[in-house]
Motif scaffolding. Structure first.
Motif, PDB file in Angstrom:
ATOM      1  N   ILE A 157      -6.593  -2.127   9.384  1.00  0.00           N
ATOM      2  CA  ILE A 157      -6.426  -1.726   7.966  1.00  0.00           C
ATOM      3  C   ILE A 157      -7.956  -2.620   7.441  1.00  0.00           C
ATOM      4  O   ILE A 157      -8.341  -1.177   6.743  1.00  0.00           O
ATOM      5  CB  ILE A 157      -4.966  -2.065   7.273  1.00  0.00           C
ATOM      6  CG1 ILE A 157      -4.328  -1.616   7.684  1.00  0.00           C
ATOM      7  CG2 ILE A 157      -4.837  -0.943   5.803  1.00  0.00           C
ATOM      8  CD1 ILE A 157      -3.150  -2.091   6.849  1.00  0.00           C
ATOM      9  N   MET A 277      -1.823   0.537   2.639  1.00  0.00           N
ATOM     10  CA  MET A 277      -1.391   0.479   3.527  1.00  0.00           C
ATOM     11  C   MET A 277      -1.378  -1.416   3.755  1.00  0.00           C
ATOM     12  O   MET A 277      -0.281  -2.358   3.798  1.00  0.00           O
ATOM     13  CB  MET A 277      -2.476   0.360   5.057  1.00  0.00           C
ATOM     14  CG  MET A 277      -1.111   1.349   5.780  1.00  0.00           C
ATOM     15  SD  MET A 277      -2.742   1.716   7.347  1.00  0.00           S
ATOM     16  CE  MET A 277      -1.287   3.232   8.207  1.00  0.00           C
ATOM     17  N   GLN A 281       1.522  -3.860   3.554  1.00  0.00           N
ATOM     18  CA  GLN A 281       2.315  -4.846   4.387  1.00  0.00           C
ATOM     19  C   GLN A 281       1.833  -6.129   4.113  1.00  0.00           C
ATOM     20  O   GLN A 281       2.788  -7.146   3.973  1.00  0.00           O
ATOM     21  CB  GLN A 281       0.666  -5.324   5.305  1.00  0.00           C
ATOM     22  CG  GLN A 281       1.081  -3.647   6.644  1.00  0.00           C
ATOM     23  CD  GLN A 281       0.171  -3.673   7.094  1.00  0.00           C
ATOM     24  OE1 GLN A 281      -0.709  -4.039   7.744  1.00  0.00           O
ATOM     25  NE2 GLN A 281       0.108  -2.665   8.386  1.00  0.00           N
ATOM     26  N   SER A 329       0.643   6.629   4.092  1.00  0.00           N
ATOM     27  CA  SER A 329       0.535   5.559   4.645  1.00  0.00           C
ATOM     28  C   SER A 329       0.918   4.371   4.778  1.00  0.00           C
ATOM     29  O   SER A 329       1.096   3.007   4.985  1.00  0.00           O
ATOM     30  CB  SER A 329      -1.353   5.312   4.272  1.00  0.00           C
ATOM     31  OG  SER A 329      -1.352   5.065   2.681  1.00  0.00           O
ATOM     32  N   GLY A 333       2.180   1.774   7.636  1.00  0.00           N
ATOM     33  CA  GLY A 333       1.674   0.524   6.924  1.00  0.00           C
ATOM     34  C   GLY A 333       3.560  -0.307   7.445  1.00  0.00           C
ATOM     35  O   GLY A 333       2.639  -2.029   7.863  1.00  0.00           O
TER      36      GLY A 333
END
Length: 427
Positions: A157, A277, A281, A329, A333
């Motif tokens: 990312i 993202m 994460q 997104s 993610g």
């Protein structure tokens, strides 16, 4: 059982840098692709550009469909380090060739080869992590492996964040200065090529020479044909999620052209996508959320992604589009790395082969989604259909995901004995 191979922060850092560079090399193309197509083809027809952008993106992501499995299998046989080095050097060379392409045909060839070499990095890097991070069927081992998979995704990312930003700035520079002899959009390509060479050197000097002993013949034969319960569903869901992401990326690029927002605005949208993202994460793969609980997030994430895709065709303002991009997104993610983790977790195959298969499924989905979005945008009035079709697919995937908590129940894994001849038991 073979002892787990030792790892270090330097080794993990070299692998993460490889993922970052490959993602940067892919993302850097998106904002400048319309300009490159117009320059090489000598056409300003919006329908023609839309089709070519979709097909060029699909060409890059279609190459790993066949190549990823082979790279993963070779990494099981000869080790992770040589496959990573060859993939990164090949990626660097073909990226530079794409930047200097004298015609649209050469650009297509360069993107196909570029995607083929990029396919060596993803599954091999994940297989390295599976080899060295955590023991099988232990809570601490699962936690370490899950977080390492999350770091790999976050490295990608980060590369995707830097790539479109550089590409958008280069395109704006060309528009402002009108440089014709050496188009400025080639500079980020060459920069990414140089970074790939540097990453290859880092892998060669930092990673141990032999990362994975060759498995016994019996295990290889068994692992090449066995699908465990839930595995096919996971691979199909990974392909569908990738198709939605491919349609989103190409559709966002072409929607930006429709609204005449300019490359800088597109770079901002992709940057927002990457930052969201990254943040999501960081939370999902933090110690706050256990791997067994994380699988419950996949179905809601598919549903939220469907909603975000469905509203994109109705938006025209930059602020509203940034919000929708953030929703899509954030969902993507969550979905992509969790599915990759669970494929690795339940597989009966060697890690390189299994993650190569998973990478091929993702590449197939990306190519289908990218090509479909480009073709639909090529027809007047059908641009929004690309987002709506992707939204429908995500909705169906959300329904199919509801059985995952049962298929991936911990008791099922613990009941299956780990292969005794793998470096790291099947997770």
């Amino acid at each position: 059982m073979q002892a787990r191979l030792p790892t270090s922060r330097w080794s993990l850092g070299a692998v993460l840098a490889s993922a970052f560079v490959v993602a940067l090399g892919y993302g850097i193309v998106l904002p400048v692709l319309p300009i490159m197509v117009e320059r090489l083809a000598g056409s300003t027809d919006p329908s023609f550009k839309a089709r070519q952008i979709g097909l060029l993106t699909a060409a890059y992501v279609a190459a790993p469909v066949g190549a990823a499995f082979l790279w993963g299998k070779w990494s099981d046989l000869i080790g992770r380090r040589p496959v990573l080095v060859v993939g990164l050097i090949g990626f660097a060379v073909t990226l530079a060739a794409s930047a200097l392409a004298p015609s649209l045909l050469v650009l297509y060839v360069g993107r196909i080869l570029n995607g083929g070499f990029a396919a060596a990095v993803g599954p091999t890097a994940l297989a390295f992590i599976a080899d060295v991070e955590g023991g099988a069927h232990t809570e601490s081992g699962d936690d370490r492996r899950t977080r390492a998979f999350g770091w790999m995704s976050m490295a990608s990312i980060a590369g995707f964040l830097v790539g479109p930003t550089l590409g958008g700035l280069a395109a704006e520079l060309k528009l402002d200065l009108g440089v014709a002899a050496v188009p400025p959009q080639t500079v980020p390509f060459l920069l990414a090529s140089g970074l790939a060479v540097a990453a290859a050197l880092g892998v060669w000097f930092v990673l141990p020479g032999k990362l994975l002993p060759a498995p016994h013949a019996e295990a290889s034969k068994r692992g090449s044909s066995m699908f465990v319960p839930g595995e096919l569903r996971l691979l199909a869901l990974a392909a569908v999620a990738a198709a939605g992401l491919g349609a989103f990326e190409v559709g966002l690029t072409l929607r930006n052209v429709e609204l005449t927002m300019g490359p800088a605005a597109l770079g901002l949208m992709f940057a927002t996508c990457s930052v969201v993202m990254f943040a999501v994460q960081g939370l999902v793969f933090s110690p706050l959320i256990k791997p067994a609980a994380a699988r419950l997030l996949v179905a809601p994430a598919f549903l939220v992604m469907a909603i975000g895709l469905a509203v994109l065709p109705t938006l025209a303002g930059l602020t509203e589009m940034l919000f929708a991009v953030s929703v899509v997104s954030a969902s993507a993610g969550v979905i992509s790395p969790l599915l990759a983790y669970w494929v690795s977790r339940i597989s009966a195959r060697s890690q390189g082969m299994e993650l190569g298969i998973q990478s091929a499924a993702v590449s197939l989905g990306l190519s289908v989604g990218s090509a479909a979005a480009g073709l639909l945008f090529g027809f007047s009035g059908l641009g929004g259909a690309a987002f709506l079709a992707a939204a429908g697919a995500m909705g169906l995937a959300a329904i199919a995901t509801l059985k995952l908590p049962l298929l991936l129940a911990p008791a099922r894994h613990e009941a299956r004995p780990a292969p005794a001849d793998q470096t790291d038991a099947a997770v």
